[in-house]
Design a protein around this motif. Sequence first.
Motif, PDB file in Angstrom:
ATOM      1  N   ALA A   1       8.819  23.777   9.750  1.00 27.19           N
ATOM      2  CA  ALA A   1       9.294  25.022  10.361  1.00 27.19           C
ATOM      3  C   ALA A   1       8.181  25.804  11.051  1.00 27.19           C
ATOM      4  CB  ALA A   1       9.984  25.886   9.312  1.00 27.19           C
ATOM      5  N   GLU A   2       7.054  25.981  10.384  1.00 26.20           N
ATOM      6  CA  GLU A   2       5.978  26.790  10.979  1.00 26.20           C
ATOM      7  C   GLU A   2       5.441  26.138  12.251  1.00 26.20           C
ATOM      8  OE1 GLU A   2       5.180  29.759  10.267  1.00 26.20           O
ATOM      9  OE2 GLU A   2       6.055  30.079   8.280  1.00 26.20           O
ATOM     10  N   ASP A   3       5.242  24.824  12.215  1.00 23.88           N
ATOM     11  CA  ASP A   3       4.775  24.126  13.414  1.00 23.88           C
ATOM     12  C   ASP A   3       5.814  24.203  14.530  1.00 23.88           C
ATOM     13  OD1 ASP A   3       2.465  23.474  12.105  1.00 23.88           O
ATOM     14  OD2 ASP A   3       2.680  21.301  12.289  1.00 23.88           O
ATOM     15  N   THR A   4       7.085  24.121  14.163  1.00 25.64           N
ATOM     16  CA  THR A   4       8.152  24.196  15.165  1.00 25.64           C
ATOM     17  C   THR A   4       8.121  25.542  15.869  1.00 25.64           C
ATOM     18  OG1 THR A   4       9.543  22.689  13.874  1.00 25.64           O
ATOM     19  CG2 THR A   4      10.646  24.049  15.526  1.00 25.64           C
ATOM     20  N   ILE A   5       8.067  26.610  15.105  1.00 26.99           N
ATOM     21  CA  ILE A   5       8.037  27.957  15.683  1.00 26.99           C
ATOM     22  C   ILE A   5       6.783  28.154  16.536  1.00 26.99           C
ATOM     23  CG2 ILE A   5       7.819  30.412  15.120  1.00 26.99           C
ATOM     24  CD1 ILE A   5      10.645  29.394  14.666  1.00 26.99           C
ATOM     25  N   ALA A   6       5.636  27.687  16.042  1.00 27.43           N
ATOM     26  CA  ALA A   6       4.380  27.852  16.779  1.00 27.43           C
ATOM     27  C   ALA A   6       4.428  27.135  18.123  1.00 27.43           C
ATOM     28  CB  ALA A   6       3.213  27.333  15.939  1.00 27.43           C
ATOM     29  N   LEU A   7       4.978  25.918  18.123  1.00 25.31           N
ATOM     30  CA  LEU A   7       5.036  25.160  19.375  1.00 25.31           C
ATOM     31  C   LEU A   7       6.032  25.780  20.345  1.00 25.31           C
ATOM     32  CD1 LEU A   7       4.743  21.331  19.605  1.00 25.31           C
ATOM     33  CD2 LEU A   7       6.242  22.557  21.162  1.00 25.31           C
ATOM     34  N   MET A   8       7.148  26.290  19.822  1.00 29.90           N
ATOM     35  CA  MET A   8       8.120  26.986  20.673  1.00 29.90           C
ATOM     36  C   MET A   8       7.462  28.157  21.390  1.00 29.90           C
ATOM     37  SD  MET A   8      11.269  26.865  17.932  1.00 29.90           S
ATOM     38  CE  MET A   8      12.252  28.188  18.656  1.00 29.90           C
ATOM     39  N   ALA A   9       6.686  28.936  20.646  1.00 30.20           N
ATOM     40  CA  ALA A   9       6.014  30.086  21.239  1.00 30.20           C
ATOM     41  C   ALA A   9       4.949  29.647  22.245  1.00 30.20           C
ATOM     42  CB  ALA A   9       5.386  30.939  20.141  1.00 30.20           C
ATOM     43  N   GLU A  10       4.202  28.616  21.876  1.00 29.03           N
ATOM     44  CA  GLU A  10       3.125  28.103  22.739  1.00 29.03           C
ATOM     45  C   GLU A  10       3.651  27.637  24.087  1.00 29.03           C
ATOM     46  OE1 GLU A  10       0.516  24.027  22.667  1.00 29.03           O
ATOM     47  OE2 GLU A  10       0.793  25.065  20.758  1.00 29.03           O
ATOM     48  N   GLU A  11       4.855  27.021  24.070  1.00 29.63           N
ATOM     49  CA  GLU A  11       5.428  26.450  25.298  1.00 29.63           C
ATOM     50  C   GLU A  11       6.434  27.385  25.979  1.00 29.63           C
ATOM     51  OE1 GLU A  11       4.492  23.718  26.798  1.00 29.63           O
ATOM     52  OE2 GLU A  11       3.071  23.094  25.236  1.00 29.63           O
ATOM     53  N   ASN A  12       6.491  28.639  25.522  1.00 30.25           N
ATOM     54  CA  ASN A  12       7.355  29.654  26.137  1.00 30.25           C
ATOM     55  C   ASN A  12       8.844  29.322  26.065  1.00 30.25           C
ATOM     56  OD1 ASN A  12       5.270  31.500  27.036  1.00 30.25           O
ATOM     57  ND2 ASN A  12       4.718  29.924  28.538  1.00 30.25           N
ATOM     58  N   ALA A  13       9.254  28.755  24.943  1.00 34.09           N
ATOM     59  CA  ALA A  13      10.666  28.421  24.773  1.00 34.09           C
ATOM     60  C   ALA A  13      11.553  29.660  24.812  1.00 34.09           C
ATOM     61  CB  ALA A  13      10.873  27.674  23.452  1.00 34.09           C
ATOM     62  N   GLN A  14      10.975  30.826  24.532  1.00 34.40           N
ATOM     63  CA  GLN A  14      11.770  32.059  24.543  1.00 34.40           C
ATOM     64  C   GLN A  14      12.320  32.375  25.933  1.00 34.40           C
ATOM     65  OE1 GLN A  14       8.491  31.938  24.070  1.00 34.40           O
ATOM     66  NE2 GLN A  14       7.493  33.421  25.428  1.00 34.40           N
ATOM     67  N   LYS A  15      11.748  31.781  26.969  1.00 30.68           N
ATOM     68  CA  LYS A  15      12.220  32.051  28.326  1.00 30.68           C
ATOM     69  C   LYS A  15      13.565  31.388  28.600  1.00 30.68           C
ATOM     70  CE  LYS A  15       7.696  32.785  30.446  1.00 30.68           C
ATOM     71  NZ  LYS A  15       6.731  32.325  31.483  1.00 30.68           N
ATOM     72  N   ILE A  16      13.947  30.401  27.787  1.00 25.85           N
ATOM     73  CA  ILE A  16      15.235  29.734  27.970  1.00 25.85           C
ATOM     74  C   ILE A  16      16.132  29.896  26.752  1.00 25.85           C
ATOM     75  CG2 ILE A  16      14.396  27.456  27.190  1.00 25.85           C
ATOM     76  CD1 ILE A  16      16.985  28.205  29.982  1.00 25.85           C
ATOM     77  N   GLY A  17      15.538  29.979  25.551  1.00 26.54           N
ATOM     78  CA  GLY A  17      16.329  30.172  24.340  1.00 26.54           C
ATOM     79  C   GLY A  17      17.119  28.933  23.945  1.00 26.54           C
ATOM     80  N   GLY A  18      18.077  29.148  23.034  1.00 27.28           N
ATOM     81  CA  GLY A  18      18.872  28.036  22.539  1.00 27.28           C
ATOM     82  C   GLY A  18      19.286  28.261  21.099  1.00 27.28           C
ATOM     83  N   VAL A  19      19.308  27.189  20.328  1.00 24.64           N
ATOM     84  CA  VAL A  19      19.835  27.270  18.964  1.00 24.64           C
ATOM     85  C   VAL A  19      18.976  26.456  18.003  1.00 24.64           C
ATOM     86  CG1 VAL A  19      21.443  25.355  19.422  1.00 24.64           C
ATOM     87  CG2 VAL A  19      21.889  26.920  17.518  1.00 24.64           C
TER      88      VAL A  19
END
Length: 258
Positions: free
Chosen positions: A137-155
């Motif tokens: 979980a922690e690595d998943t969240i960190a990589l999402m933030a690193e790659e700007n996943a918040q700009k597209i979002g999802g589930v």
Amino acid sequence: MLVDSHCHLNFLDLSDFKNDMANVLAQAKENDVQHFLCVCVELNDYPKLEQLAAEYPDISISVGVHPNTEMEFPVTSQMLCDLAANPACIAIGETGLDYYRTHTEEAREVQRNLFREHIKAALKSSKPLIIHTRQAAEDTIALMAEENAQKIGGVMHCFAESLDIAHKAMDLNFYISFSGIVTFKNAIALQEVARKVPLDRILIETDAPYLAPVPYRGKQNHPALVKYVAQAIADLRNMTFDEIAEITTNNFYTCFRL
């Protein structure tokens, strides 16, 4: 009406349905399930998903490679974007990190690189992400933030993590999807998460043919059973079934821009 926001219809044993996918969907619709997102875990399966979507207009699909899928060729963001051009494809995934059976750092880095390509594809194609995480979980969240996943979002699909992880995912513009696990008697911590996640961030799913809810635990799961997930969340939150059905359906259409 309900939506099954994550299922694998191509993996169902159709012998339970007179060997006809139409019977799967008919039974679901008898239980007020109006739409199905059939999620890709291996690119070799994608033509089958396209065929299902072409035959049944209530089925949407995604394109992606599960972190545990062993690929014979490198998967690039451009490859995923090209496949996602099908109008029935509304999402990129499922993707993410799964360290449950992946113990070497080298293998985990392969997963992380594959995850990065999926996030890039989502940003390029403007299609949200379907994310799987298990013991990562922690690595998943960190990589999402690193790659700007918040700009597209999802589930965050089949969510089984802590409330803290849920909040971190929601801060990155992600919805939290609950599966049949939330109906299990021993899922006390997850039930508490389901009580506290904001209503405008909740989705429901079957993950069929896996994780059938109580009272069908241990049997093959299928989209008609998503109603038991909805009822469990309604009970946990002291709400009506119809309220949860309406909220989660509206959330689905908002999340996936439909």
